[in-house]
Design an enzyme around this catalytic site. Sequence first.
Site, PDB file in Angstrom:
ATOM      1  N   LYS A  37       0.906  -1.368   0.019  1.00 29.60           N
ATOM      2  CA  LYS A  37       0.120   0.147   0.165  1.00 29.60           C
ATOM      3  C   LYS A  37       0.923   1.354   0.062  1.00 29.60           C
ATOM      4  CE  LYS A  37      -1.927  -1.537   3.936  1.00 29.60           C
ATOM      5  NZ  LYS A  37      -2.407  -1.790   4.939  1.00 29.60           N
ATOM      6  N   GLY A  52      -7.028   4.602  10.653  1.00 28.07           N
ATOM      7  CA  GLY A  52      -7.763   3.315  10.159  1.00 28.07           C
ATOM      8  C   GLY A  52      -7.822   3.147   8.726  1.00 28.07           C
ATOM      9  N   THR A  53      -6.981   3.769   7.884  1.00 24.34           N
ATOM     10  CA  THR A  53      -7.096   3.489   6.650  1.00 24.34           C
ATOM     11  C   THR A  53      -6.825   1.995   6.092  1.00 24.34           C
ATOM     12  OG1 THR A  53      -4.946   4.562   6.314  1.00 24.34           O
ATOM     13  CG2 THR A  53      -6.889   5.760   5.695  1.00 24.34           C
ATOM     14  N   GLY A  54      -5.743   1.413   6.935  1.00 24.46           N
ATOM     15  CA  GLY A  54      -5.259   0.086   6.788  1.00 24.46           C
ATOM     16  C   GLY A  54      -6.234  -1.035   7.059  1.00 24.46           C
ATOM     17  N   CYS A  55      -6.922  -0.584   7.924  1.00 27.29           N
ATOM     18  CA  CYS A  55      -7.890  -1.595   8.451  1.00 27.29           C
ATOM     19  C   CYS A  55      -9.074  -1.540   7.388  1.00 27.29           C
ATOM     20  CB  CYS A  55      -8.536  -1.257   9.873  1.00 27.29           C
ATOM     21  SG  CYS A  55      -7.430  -1.117  10.936  1.00 27.29           S
ATOM     22  N   THR A 115      -5.942   9.890   8.441  1.00 26.96           N
ATOM     23  CA  THR A 115      -5.571   8.652   7.841  1.00 26.96           C
ATOM     24  C   THR A 115      -5.812   7.305   8.867  1.00 26.96           C
ATOM     25  OG1 THR A 115      -3.399   8.894   8.217  1.00 26.96           O
ATOM     26  CG2 THR A 115      -3.921   9.418   6.267  1.00 26.96           C
TER      27      THR A 115
HETATM   28  O1  PXL Z   1      -4.361   0.211  11.562  1.00 26.59           O
HETATM   29  C1  PXL Z   1      -3.779  -0.629  12.352  1.00 26.59           C
HETATM   30  C2  PXL Z   1      -4.679  -0.945  13.458  1.00 26.59           C
HETATM   31  C3  PXL Z   1      -5.290  -2.235  13.481  1.00 26.59           C
HETATM   32  N1  PXL Z   1      -6.150  -2.664  14.786  1.00 26.59           N
HETATM   33  C4  PXL Z   1      -6.101  -1.681  15.814  1.00 26.59           C
HETATM   34  C5  PXL Z   1      -5.611  -0.557  15.524  1.00 26.59           C
HETATM   35  C6  PXL Z   1      -4.770  -0.158  14.391  1.00 26.59           C
HETATM   36  C7  PXL Z   1      -4.575   1.242  14.410  1.00 26.59           C
HETATM   37  O2  PXL Z   1      -4.516   2.181  15.075  1.00 26.59           O
HETATM   38  O3  PXL Z   1      -5.835   0.450  16.485  1.00 26.59           O
HETATM   39  C8  PXL Z   1      -7.197  -2.067  16.907  1.00 26.59           C
END
Ligand code: PXL
Length: 266
Positions: A168, A205-208, A203
């Site tokens: 990403k 939480g973008t990965g999740c 940004t």
């Molecule tokens: O984005 C990765 C991530 C995954 N899981 C939890 C998170 C985060 C980022 O803050 O808090 C619980």
Amino acid sequence: MSIKVVLTIAGSDCSGGAGIQADLKTFEAFGVFGTSALTVLTAQNTQGVTDILEVTSSFIQAQLNAILDDFDVAAIKIGMLYSNDIIDVVREFIKDLNIPIVFDPVFISKAGSKLLSDDAKQNLRTLFPYVTITTPNLFEAKELLGYEFANSDSLETIFELPCAVVIKNHIQEINDHKRSVDTLYIKREKFIFDTPYQDTTATHGTGCSFSSAIASNLALGKSLQESIQIAKKFIYLAIKNSPNIGNGTSPIAHKIAGEICHIKEN
Ligand code: PXL
């Protein structure tokens, strides 16, 4: 046709922007039914994580069994696993499943907090044989796969993996414009997905949300490439419409992004 059920196996972010909360908001935005098995609880906000509580292996197992015993799960997203014990439970659970699984190998949060214990890094790799695709950012791809941007030798490790990989967010100049570029490697082929680069800290939480958007679209029967394309656009729109709350990395706008994605699709 009945609604598709999707499962996220991930951590809770009490501030609502990342983790399980982001996953469920993403599932809702794509019209799939979200279920969740919590691996850890985090105390955090947009400025960082202050505490982490691990859920016991037996309770994680109980959550997974409860969901699988009752629902026909169409796709799974895996997020923050944190410890070796948790990785082991999740690996045993997914081993015999035959559904799309999207694995976000979470190391650190956007605010820079550690979300994986040091001794668990290598163990994350043991999930690769059982997942459809993994979604590292550049940092995670380097840590986990030895990937160096623009170093073709380092691609060999990626080509040898038993799953697809989408790396990403390389920021690249294309025709004098900065773009956010994601690169998919699948069966020695490479595909590029890009959106305009947005110079913002919104940004969280973008990965999740990206991995959950891919899982949602796979559950809906879209191809892997189509699912990534939609997920990339969804994240672009979710950042663009961020509510800009908190004093650190603001969360993103799942609901609005979902609505715009659907309007443009129909
Ligand atoms: O984005 C990765 C991530 C995954 N899981 C939890 C998170 C985060 C980022 O803050 O808090 C619980």
